[in-house]
Design a protein around this motif. Structure first.
Motif, PDB file in Angstrom:
ATOM      1  N   ALA A 176       1.361  22.980  22.307  1.00 35.11           N
ATOM      2  CA  ALA A 176       1.762  24.388  22.175  1.00 35.11           C
ATOM      3  C   ALA A 176       3.013  24.681  22.992  1.00 35.11           C
ATOM      4  O   ALA A 176       3.803  25.566  22.641  1.00 35.11           O
ATOM      5  CB  ALA A 176       0.615  25.294  22.628  1.00 35.11           C
ATOM      6  N   MET A 177       3.233  23.937  24.075  1.00 39.75           N
ATOM      7  CA  MET A 177       4.421  24.123  24.915  1.00 39.75           C
ATOM      8  C   MET A 177       5.604  23.282  24.441  1.00 39.75           C
ATOM      9  O   MET A 177       6.651  23.260  25.085  1.00 39.75           O
ATOM     10  CB  MET A 177       4.091  23.781  26.363  1.00 39.75           C
ATOM     11  CG  MET A 177       3.135  24.767  27.022  1.00 39.75           C
ATOM     12  SD  MET A 177       2.922  24.442  28.794  1.00 39.75           S
ATOM     13  CE  MET A 177       2.074  22.872  28.753  1.00 39.75           C
ATOM     14  N   GLY A 178       5.418  22.582  23.322  1.00 37.66           N
ATOM     15  CA  GLY A 178       6.511  21.809  22.753  1.00 37.66           C
ATOM     16  C   GLY A 178       6.610  20.379  23.222  1.00 37.66           C
ATOM     17  O   GLY A 178       7.629  19.710  22.999  1.00 37.66           O
ATOM     18  N   VAL A 179       5.568  19.870  23.864  1.00 37.57           N
ATOM     19  CA  VAL A 179       5.571  18.485  24.331  1.00 37.57           C
ATOM     20  C   VAL A 179       5.176  17.556  23.188  1.00 37.57           C
ATOM     21  O   VAL A 179       4.165  17.797  22.513  1.00 37.57           O
ATOM     22  CB  VAL A 179       4.586  18.301  25.514  1.00 37.57           C
ATOM     23  CG1 VAL A 179       4.521  16.835  25.925  1.00 37.57           C
ATOM     24  CG2 VAL A 179       5.006  19.171  26.692  1.00 37.57           C
ATOM     25  N   ASN A 180       5.976  16.529  22.967  1.00 33.96           N
ATOM     26  CA  ASN A 180       5.639  15.508  21.974  1.00 33.96           C
ATOM     27  C   ASN A 180       4.626  14.565  22.620  1.00 33.96           C
ATOM     28  O   ASN A 180       4.979  13.686  23.412  1.00 33.96           O
ATOM     29  CB  ASN A 180       6.892  14.747  21.547  1.00 33.96           C
ATOM     30  CG  ASN A 180       6.627  13.785  20.395  1.00 33.96           C
ATOM     31  OD1 ASN A 180       5.589  13.141  20.337  1.00 33.96           O
ATOM     32  ND2 ASN A 180       7.571  13.701  19.477  1.00 33.96           N
ATOM     33  N   VAL A 181       3.353  14.777  22.307  1.00 39.70           N
ATOM     34  CA  VAL A 181       2.277  14.067  22.998  1.00 39.70           C
ATOM     35  C   VAL A 181       2.357  12.565  22.772  1.00 39.70           C
ATOM     36  O   VAL A 181       2.224  11.770  23.721  1.00 39.70           O
ATOM     37  CB  VAL A 181       0.902  14.610  22.554  1.00 39.70           C
ATOM     38  CG1 VAL A 181      -0.224  13.772  23.163  1.00 39.70           C
ATOM     39  CG2 VAL A 181       0.743  16.068  22.973  1.00 39.70           C
ATOM     40  N   ALA A 182       2.573  12.137  21.540  1.00 42.91           N
ATOM     41  CA  ALA A 182       2.610  10.705  21.232  1.00 42.91           C
ATOM     42  C   ALA A 182       3.753  10.017  21.984  1.00 42.91           C
ATOM     43  O   ALA A 182       3.572   8.940  22.568  1.00 42.91           O
ATOM     44  CB  ALA A 182       2.756  10.487  19.735  1.00 42.91           C
ATOM     45  N   ARG A 183       4.920  10.646  21.977  1.00 39.67           N
ATOM     46  CA  ARG A 183       6.059  10.056  22.682  1.00 39.67           C
ATOM     47  C   ARG A 183       5.827  10.034  24.189  1.00 39.67           C
ATOM     48  O   ARG A 183       6.168   9.055  24.866  1.00 39.67           O
ATOM     49  CB  ARG A 183       7.331  10.845  22.357  1.00 39.67           C
ATOM     50  CG  ARG A 183       8.597  10.241  22.969  1.00 39.67           C
ATOM     51  CD  ARG A 183       9.828  11.018  22.564  1.00 39.67           C
ATOM     52  NE  ARG A 183       9.781  12.383  23.092  1.00 39.67           N
ATOM     53  CZ  ARG A 183      10.661  13.323  22.781  1.00 39.67           C
ATOM     54  NH1 ARG A 183      11.634  13.066  21.905  1.00 39.67           N
ATOM     55  NH2 ARG A 183      10.567  14.537  23.306  1.00 39.67           N
ATOM     56  N   THR A 184       5.245  11.110  24.713  1.00 37.49           N
ATOM     57  CA  THR A 184       4.983  11.182  26.151  1.00 37.49           C
ATOM     58  C   THR A 184       4.010  10.091  26.578  1.00 37.49           C
ATOM     59  O   THR A 184       4.190   9.445  27.618  1.00 37.49           O
ATOM     60  CB  THR A 184       4.418  12.566  26.523  1.00 37.49           C
ATOM     61  OG1 THR A 184       5.360  13.574  26.153  1.00 37.49           O
ATOM     62  CG2 THR A 184       4.141  12.658  28.014  1.00 37.49           C
ATOM     63  N   LYS A 185       2.981   9.861  25.774  1.00 38.84           N
ATOM     64  CA  LYS A 185       2.021   8.793  26.084  1.00 38.84           C
ATOM     65  C   LYS A 185       2.708   7.428  26.068  1.00 38.84           C
ATOM     66  O   LYS A 185       2.450   6.581  26.942  1.00 38.84           O
ATOM     67  CB  LYS A 185       0.869   8.815  25.085  1.00 38.84           C
ATOM     68  CG  LYS A 185      -0.116   9.953  25.260  1.00 38.84           C
ATOM     69  CD  LYS A 185      -1.236   9.820  24.236  1.00 38.84           C
ATOM     70  CE  LYS A 185      -2.269  10.916  24.380  1.00 38.84           C
ATOM     71  NZ  LYS A 185      -3.362  10.784  23.385  1.00 38.84           N
ATOM     72  N   ALA A 186       3.558   7.208  25.080  1.00 45.29           N
ATOM     73  CA  ALA A 186       4.241   5.912  24.974  1.00 45.29           C
ATOM     74  C   ALA A 186       5.176   5.692  26.158  1.00 45.29           C
ATOM     75  O   ALA A 186       5.250   4.583  26.711  1.00 45.29           O
ATOM     76  CB  ALA A 186       5.014   5.841  23.661  1.00 45.29           C
ATOM     77  N   ILE A 187       5.886   6.758  26.571  1.00 46.94           N
ATOM     78  CA  ILE A 187       6.784   6.639  27.727  1.00 46.94           C
ATOM     79  C   ILE A 187       5.986   6.371  28.989  1.00 46.94           C
ATOM     80  O   ILE A 187       6.363   5.525  29.817  1.00 46.94           O
ATOM     81  CB  ILE A 187       7.631   7.920  27.877  1.00 46.94           C
ATOM     82  CG1 ILE A 187       8.603   8.061  26.701  1.00 46.94           C
ATOM     83  CG2 ILE A 187       8.405   7.899  29.197  1.00 46.94           C
ATOM     84  CD1 ILE A 187       9.375   9.360  26.697  1.00 46.94           C
TER      85      ILE A 187
END
Length: 252
Positions: free
Chosen positions: A180-191
């Protein structure tokens, strides 16, 4: 003063620092992003083998092979994380567990490269004419590991203070709110997985030089479990927790 310490105790302090680096790597994933992992022994192995093979087969000096080994491990971790970004909880743990088991088998299968069960000897580290060896020059090896530890702490703290670190915390606390805050969850997890495994790879490279000789059994499943127990005992989410857990595991 390291030189004033009894030799066995001094070497164990070096071991504690190496485990603390590995603990900070896993802490980045589990403590900061809330992603379970039972497969970090695999990334210790990747960092260790990459570092030593680049020195033996390619003739690269440690000062070059060491950071490249961390980079290779980080890229491997990020690539492995991509198909696992939709897994949660125990299912993610099982997925990473499978990675650790497969890595053990791959080391044996790739015998022409890894020497299989025979293992590899880690060469003596040479940096600008100074040799660093656990047995020959343990005091220098300690200071080298300490320097790497301080660098990892500096990187860790700066990541936590950055927008990326806040994204990690958002994913850990609530993936729905993070989206909801605009965080790309999949990319954040991968990083997060990539940074975590890169740090762990550096620890693996140092662990190889500390052990002197290693094979597929050096980085077994028990190591992954010990790493997870280490950060749980020390306190998930804190740098000092990684050091306290490392002291418990390494000294006991």
């Amino acid at each position: 003063d390291y030189a004033a310490l009894p030799m066995p105790f001094g070497r164990e302090m070096t071991n504690v620092l190496i485990w603390a680096i590995a603990g900070m790597g896993l802490m980045m994933l589990v403590g900061q992003t809330g992603q379970a992992s039972l497969g970090h022994a695999a990334f210790l192995a990747i960092g260790c083998y990459a570092n030593v093979l680049m020195q033996i087969d390619l003739g690269l000096p440690f000062i070059v092979s060491f950071p490249i080994a961390g980079l290779i491990t980080g890229v491997a971790g990020a690539l492995i994380a991509l198909p696992m970004t939709k897994l949660h909880g125990i299912y993610l743990g099982i997925g990473t567990l499978a990675v650790a088991i497969l890595t053990d088998d791959l080391i044996v299968i790739a015998e022409p490269l890894t020497r299989g069960v025979v293992g590899l000897f880690a060469p003596t580290i040479d940096i600008f004419g100074l040799t660093f060896d656990r047995y020959g020059t343990p005091d220098r090896f300690y200071w080298l590991v300490l320097a790497v530890t301080l660098f990892v702490i500096w990187v860790y703290r700066n990541i936590l203070r950055s927008p990326l670190g806040r994204s990690f915390s958002a994913v850990r606390d609530s993936e729905v709110s993070a989206r909801a805050m605009g965080v790309n969850v999949a990319r954040t997890k991968a990083i997060s997985f990539g940074i975590s495994t890169a740090i762990t790879g550096l620890a693996g490279a140092l662990m190889g030089h500390f052990a002197g000789i290693f094979n597929n059994e050096t980085f077994n499943l028990i190591i992954s479990i010990q790493l997870l127990l280490m950060i749980v005992i020390g306190g998930i989410g804190s740098i000092h927790g990684a050091f306290f857990g490392a002291a418990v595991v390494a000294l006991l």
